[in-house]
Design an enzyme around this catalytic site. Structure first.
Site, mmCIF file in Angstrom:
data_model
loop_
_atom_site.group_PDB
_atom_site.id
_atom_site.type_symbol
_atom_site.label_atom_id
_atom_site.label_comp_id
_atom_site.label_asym_id
_atom_site.label_seq_id
_atom_site.Cartn_x
_atom_site.Cartn_y
_atom_site.Cartn_z
ATOM 1 N N GLU A 281 -6.864 -6.493 17.291
ATOM 2 C CA GLU A 281 -5.858 -5.451 17.052
ATOM 3 C C GLU A 281 -6.415 -4.070 17.400
ATOM 4 O OE1 GLU A 281 -2.866 -6.178 16.739
ATOM 5 O OE2 GLU A 281 -3.154 -8.306 16.319
ATOM 6 N N HIS A 284 -5.865 -3.278 20.990
ATOM 7 C CA HIS A 284 -4.560 -2.677 21.301
ATOM 8 C C HIS A 284 -4.605 -1.165 21.038
ATOM 9 C CE1 HIS A 284 -2.303 -6.307 22.126
ATOM 10 N NE2 HIS A 284 -2.540 -6.837 20.937
HETATM 11 ZN ZN LIG Z 1 -2.391 -8.871 20.330
#
Ligand SMILES: [Zn+2]
Length: 495
Positions: A281, A284
């Protein structure tokens, strides 16, 4: 060997919730079915549980989805034709990195053959266990789909001897956050400074200012803990995207997860898988923080579906680097770094059961694409699935991860329709780029390779065709060799 206590407790509380106190219920969902199939030694019940699960939406009556699916497919063909496309798949893929269904099919078929070959090898190893048991007086049978997880688990125990509970004391949430900051500092030049006094929506949320070479890049919000009403799982969000169309605007990104908050002053320990998700995450977020675009619509993570998971998957590779392991994965009591032997076991176990995982996933991805390439014909989903899987040589011992009547990704909306291949596509990009780092003199901390990643990929968003981005980074188009090596499959010549 019987059911783990946690599974029994879950089954008991499921029964209680249904006013059947004293009994046990295996609910017909993946999260209770998969563990049951993995651990239950009772073959007849495994068969019953498996059959109920794979036939969801396919049992006739009011909950049967076959007619609905046939109608959805028909309407999708009509829409594609109105828009001037040959099929729904051609329409959906026009803006994807793959561009055409043929390109996506080519990748899937290249991986399919070695995947099912690996399954044959794995099934033989499991059959040998059954046959040896039979010689010792046990039942004699051929491995069936409801036996796969149970015998794979036996093989895993014998070959890898890895207890994930041994890993947890080395995984402190705070230290792992520091590790992500440190690694992204080395690779992307980011610095993080905690900011007090900014408005937050909950007292658990912390905010950090991100700078590069002294220049403000954006804000990173971190909301790590579970609480009532919060969405489950882990995700990244961009509250504001970088752009310079309406002036010089920097990004505000957030990472969110659902760790259980410990008592004050005590470290929160998380699993290796959760640590990997944390890095994912954060990948991202890094994609958003590196954005350098004029228009917000193409900035940061606003990229094609088969491309967006690649920067995040790539970031997972920094967790098992020796630098992170020795500095940040330290025992919460002794401060000792995680033992190398344990790390080696984790890495070896990565290749475990890849034949099964790849085959059950790819069977779904291939059927998804074939359904949406079939064009203007009447489709009987059951028959279509059966015929196409036979043509593909689907192993008898495995079923699609999502059979057509229960394939929510593809039929609950357009989102992943003709798009379930995206996971494999992103995986292939990730493996190939990770290998570029592995080959570089400085490994994952190689400065020129990191700078090239920023310049060609991480800063571009969707302002440059992803095919071009990849080519600019790697000096060539993507190859599948790295993916095959990661999964322990034979590498075809030239890949
Ligand atoms: Zn992802």
């Amino acid at each position: 060997m019987g059911l783990p206590e946690s599974l029994k407790a879950n089954a008991a509380s499921s029964a209680e919730q249904r006013k059947l106190a004293g009994k046990h219920i295996i609910v017909n969902t993946r999260s209770s079915v998969d563990p049951y199939l993995t651990y239950s030694p009772v073959r007849a019940t495994r068969e019953k549980v498996w059959k109920a699960f794979v036939n969801r939406g396919d049992g006739g009556g009011a909950t049967d989805n076959n007619a609905l699916i046939a109608r959805i497919l028909k309407l999708r063909v009509d829409r594609a034709k109105l828009l001037g496309y040959k099929t729904h798949a051609h329409w959906r893929l026009e803006n994807a990195m793959a561009k055409t269904p043929e390109n996506a099919m080519q990748l899937m078929e290249a991986v399919w053959t070695p995947a099912i070959a690996q399954v044959a090898i794995d099934v033989a190893a499991m059959q040998a266990i059954v046959d040896a048991d039979a010689k010792a007086g046990g039942a004699s049978f051929k491995i069936a789909p409801w036996d796969y997880r149970f015998y794979a688990e036996k093989v895993r125990k014998a070959q890898y001897d890895l207890d994930m509970n041994e890993v947890k004391p080395y995984m402190q949430l705070d230290k792992l956050r520091e590790a992500m900051f440190w690694a992204s500092g080395e690779v992307y030049g980011f610095q993080y400074q905690k900011v007090e006094g900014l408005p937050v929506f909950h007292e658990d949320v912390t905010v950090y200012e991100v700078t590069r070479a002294g220049k403000h890049v954006g804000l990173w919000y971190f909301d790590p803990y579970a609480r009532e009403g919060k969405r489950s799982g882990a995700w990244m969000n961009a509250y504001r995207t970088q752009e310079r169309f309406k002036g010089e605007i920097t990004t505000i990104v957030s990472n969110n997860s659902n760790f259980i908050k410990g008592p004050p002053g005590e470290p929160v320990l998380i699993s290796w898988d959760d640590a990997t998700t944390l890095f994912h995450e954060f990948g991202h977020a890094i994609h958003g923080l590196n954005a350098n675009a004029t228009y917000p619509s193409v900035s940061g993570t606003a990229v094609a579906r088969d491309y967006v998971e690649f920067p995040s998957q790539l970031n997972e590779h920094w967790l098992p680097t020796p630098q992170v392991l020795s500095k940040f994965c330290v025992h919460y009591k002794t401060g000792e770094p995680i033992p190398q032997a344990l790390v080696d076991k984790i890495k070896a176990a990565d290749k475990f059961n890849q034949g099964f995982d790849t085959t059950e996933y790819l069977a779904s991805a291939l059927i998804d694409m074939k359904l949406h390439l079939a064009g203007d014909v009447d489709i009987d989903p059951d028959k279509f699935e059966r015929d196409e899987l036979t043509k593909l040589g689907m192993p008898q011992e495995i079923v699609m991860r999502h059979r057509t009547p229960q394939f929510g990704h593809v039929f609950s909306g357009d989102g992943y329709s003709a798009g379930y291949y995206s996971y494999l596509w992103s995986d292939t990009l990730t493996a190939d780029v990770a290998e570029a780092f592995q080959e570089a003199p400085g490994g994952f901390y190689d400065k020129p390779t990191g700078q090239r990643l920023i310049d060609t990929i991480m800063s571009k968003g969707n302002s440059v065709d992803p095919v071009e981005q990849f080519r600019a980074f790697r000096g060539r188009d993507v190859k599948i060799g790295a993916l095959m090596r990661n999964r322990g499959f034979p590498v075809p010549p030239g890949a």
